[in-house]
Design an enzyme around this catalytic site. Structure first.
Site, PDB file in Angstrom:
ATOM      1  N   HIS A 233       0.864  -1.184   0.000  1.00 26.63           N
ATOM      2  CA  HIS A 233       0.000   0.000   0.000  1.00 26.63           C
ATOM      3  C   HIS A 233       0.897   1.229   0.000  1.00 26.63           C
ATOM      4  O   HIS A 233       1.665   1.443   0.934  1.00 26.63           O
ATOM      5  CB  HIS A 233      -0.918   0.024   1.217  1.00 26.63           C
ATOM      6  N   CYS A 234       0.816   2.013  -1.060  1.00 23.36           N
ATOM      7  CA  CYS A 234       1.691   3.178  -1.219  1.00 23.36           C
ATOM      8  C   CYS A 234       0.999   4.421  -0.684  1.00 23.36           C
ATOM      9  O   CYS A 234      -0.077   4.795  -1.167  1.00 23.36           O
ATOM     10  CB  CYS A 234       2.066   3.360  -2.698  1.00 23.36           C
ATOM     11  N   VAL A 235       1.612   5.065   0.298  1.00 24.78           N
ATOM     12  CA  VAL A 235       1.020   6.274   0.867  1.00 24.78           C
ATOM     13  C   VAL A 235       1.114   7.452  -0.089  1.00 24.78           C
ATOM     14  O   VAL A 235       0.330   8.399   0.006  1.00 24.78           O
ATOM     15  CB  VAL A 235       1.689   6.627   2.211  1.00 24.78           C
TER      16      VAL A 235
END
Length: 380
Positions: A233-235
């Site tokens: 999950h890429c912020v």
């Protein structure tokens, strides 16, 4: 009044105050007031202020440019620990791009050392990067959720000959074996594998989404969905990176690196004349001779710090693709001590899907080209 009288606040009071303030921040609009996400505001206000303060003096620039990464990492740690989604990092990234481009046009281009073709090339790189980022923001490959989770939970799976893998990657566990731990964004519940599945095809049951997910899929506890070939999950895009958007994610990082390095080079050639970009980045005597040069030089250093961080992310991604391993699989392999550390620990080779450099890249380039197979839960 408790603050004024120095009395202690009741538990949860600060959280309720913050929630109330966040709910009241609204912008008037034709169809009614629109609620503004509070996490969007700090980058828009603080980034220009910090960069202008850093341009006042060399020591101020050193303090600001050193503290900014620390603050961003602290905020990332805070939100990651609370398992919260935030638009802060996406807002910071997009506004940084826009503001750096504005400073380049306002402070660097008027000096006359940057040609029109160079401005067009930089602009095209920025547009291509935003287009790839827009594609990366789309569906990462979410597995379809059942119409009724209650109905699917009552159906269940056969009990005879059922074995399970809690992560769909390593090993098998007894059916119904509970695990209360959440590892790398995946909430792990009761994992089961149907005996009707062909040999060598690993599928497991997600207790959160109430569905059977294929191999290499994972549950993101931030998005609350299962994603095909979940990487992480890429912020920075506020979304998962999975089977459908991994290529666009790599493309966006690549365009960012090329555009950023090109912009830094053009700015240093203008502000620090007669020196190579690498030398000028550390030794530019006339950088603080006037405020315009100081602001441009400060923005160059800010871009260099961000570019170094994104370059490290891109390097890890390219190495993982070369060994056909996802970030999630690498972390699980480290936890279970089933992977090999290679290249000084930059990559974790699980050995499960590695078919050689060319085959691994061929597999990556073919992601999303064929329609995903339906899971056993969908067929039922």
């Amino acid at each position: 009044d408790r603050w004024l009288t120095c009395r202690s606040l009741p538990p949860g009071a600060l959280g309720r105050i913050a929630d109330t303030v966040a709910d009241r921040v609204r912008v008037p609009w034709f169809a009614g007031a629109v609620k503004v996400n509070v996490s969007l505001v700090p980058p828009l206000v603080l980034l220009p202020v910090f960069l202008h303060v850093a341009a006042l003096h060399f020591l101020l620039g050193l303090v600001v440019l050193t503290s900014l990464p620390v603050v961003v990492l602290w905020y990332y740690y805070l939100t990651h620990r609370r398992k919260e989604r935030t638009l802060f990092f996406l807002s910071l990234g997009l506004f940084s791009l826009g503001y750096m481009y504005y400073v380049f046009l306002q402070e660097v281009v008027p000096r006359g050392r940057v040609g029109d073709s160079q401005v067009v090339a930089l602009t095209c790189g920025l547009i291509l990067m935003l287009a790839a980022l827009s594609r990366a923001k789309k569906d990462p490959g979410y597995l379809p959720t059942p119409a009724s989770k209650e109905k699917s939970s009552h159906r269940g799976l056969p009990n005879n000959g059922v074995r399970g893998s809690s992560n769909g990657l390593h090993g098998l566990a007894p059916s119904g074996g509970p695990s209360g731990r959440a590892v790398n964004g995946e909430a792990k519940g009761y994992a089961r594998m149907s005996a009707e599945e062909p040999d060598g095809v690993k599928k497991d049951w997600c207790a959160k989404c109430q569905l059977v997910r294929p191999a290499r899929a994972g549950h993101c506890r931030l998005c609350g969905r299962c994603v095909r070939r979940l990487d992480h999950h890429c912020v920075w895009i506020n979304s998962c990176v999975g089977e459908q958007n991994h290529q666009a994610f790599i493309l966006a990082l690549s365009f960012f690196m090329l555009t950023s390095v090109y912009g830094i080079t053009l700015t240093l050639h203008t502000v620090c004349r007669g020196r190579t970009p690498f030398v000028a980045l550390f030794y530019c005597p006339g950088a603080y001779s006037d405020y315009s040069s100081a602001l441009s030089f400060t923005c160059v250093w800010y871009c260099a710090i961000v570019t170094a961080g994104m370059g490290y992310i891109l390097l890890i991604q390219l190495l993982n693709i070369s060994y056909n391993v996802t970030e999630r699989e690498a972390r699980l392999a480290l936890r279970d001590n089933t992977g090999r550390r290679l290249l000084g620990g930059l990559v974790i080779d699980t050995g499960q899907y590695n078919r050689g450099f060319l085959c691994n890249w061929g597999h990556f380039l073919s992601l999303g080209s064929s329609p995903p197979q339906r899971s056993a839960e969908d067929i039922v």
